[in-house]
Design an enzyme around this catalytic site. Structure first.
Site, short mmCIF file in Angstrom:
data_model
loop_
_atom_site.label_atom_id
_atom_site.label_comp_id
_atom_site.label_asym_id
_atom_site.label_seq_id
_atom_site.Cartn_x
_atom_site.Cartn_y
_atom_site.Cartn_z
CG HIS A 58 -1.78 -0.83 1.06
ND1 HIS A 58 -2.03 -2.31 1.72
CD2 HIS A 58 -3.05 -0.49 0.73
CE1 HIS A 58 -3.19 -2.99 1.33
NE2 HIS A 58 -3.74 -1.84 0.68
CE LYS B 11 -4.14 -0.88 4.93
NZ LYS B 11 -5.33 0.15 4.87
N GLY C 207 -6.42 -4.34 7.00
CA GLY C 207 -7.25 -5.11 6.83
C GLY C 207 -7.98 -6.24 6.52
#
Length: 210
Positions: A121, A125, A131
């Site tokens: 990511h 983040k 998640g």
């Protein structure tokens, strides 16, 4: 995410009643007529979920990082009779990945496969693993019987890449989902909001579409 969801609603001809970074300041009479789409931070959701459950017509939760209080959150929404749809990732493609990984894990169980998850990511983040990676890990552990190691990478402005691999002495099986933008998350969240009518209880998004 808020601006992207706003654009998605406009493209579908759906009215946006309000947008706020202080959801608890929402007029309660207005809230009763609205579905709240929540993409905030874990700490904010922890502070706000009771207000959401008590005041909104229904709630779609895209915020992650609150799994440790999941039972409390579900109990609150059920007590208030407020429908809620939540997901670690609202992308339709990612939910197809969930389905594929779940099926593969069932087939490979007991055949000596070692799983591994890699998620990449953007550098902004805050949570690691993501998640989505945690959800994939839980699926693999439940169906394969082996808890996968998760590798988290933070680089540039990557919207999100998740890869699940299963390797044995004979071969390797790999599943990858790559998001090109955050628009897929907004598309799924708005889709979830449109599924609220007539829905009762608390549901994970993947259980409604898979």
């Amino acid at each position: 995410m808020g601006h992207i969801i706003e654009a998605n609603l406009k493209a579908r001809g759906i009215e946006l009643a309000a947008a706020s970074e202080d959801i608890c300041s929402t007029d309660k009479a207005l809230a009763k007529e609205c579905v709240c789409i929540d993409f905030t931070q874990p700490d904010a959701f922890r502070q706000n979920y009771r207000f959401l459950a008590e005041n909104f017509k229904a709630v779609v939760v895209g915020t992650t990082g609150w799994n440790d209080i999941k039972d409390e959150v579900i109990a609150e929404f059920e007590k208030c009779g407020t429908p809620m749809i939540y997901a670690s990732n609202f992308s339709i493609g990612v939910n197809a990945l969930f389905a594929a990984v779940e099926k593969a894990s069932k087939v490979l169980a007991g055949h000596g496969y070692t799983p591994h998850i890699t998620e990449t990511h953007h550098i902004h983040k805050l949570d690691a693993p993501s998640g989505t990676a945690k959800s994939l890990g839980a699926l693999v552990k439940d169906k394969l019987g082996v808890e996968p190691e998760i590798t988290s990478i933070r680089e540039g402005e990557v919207p999100g890449i998740h890869t699940v691999e299963f390797q044995s002495g004979c071969d390797r099986l790999s599943f990858t989902h790559e998001a090109f933008s955050r628009e897929g998350f907004a598309e799924g969240a708005v889709t979830a909001a449109l599924m609220i009518e007539g829905l009762k209880g608390v549901h994970e998004f993947k259980d409604l579409i898979i």
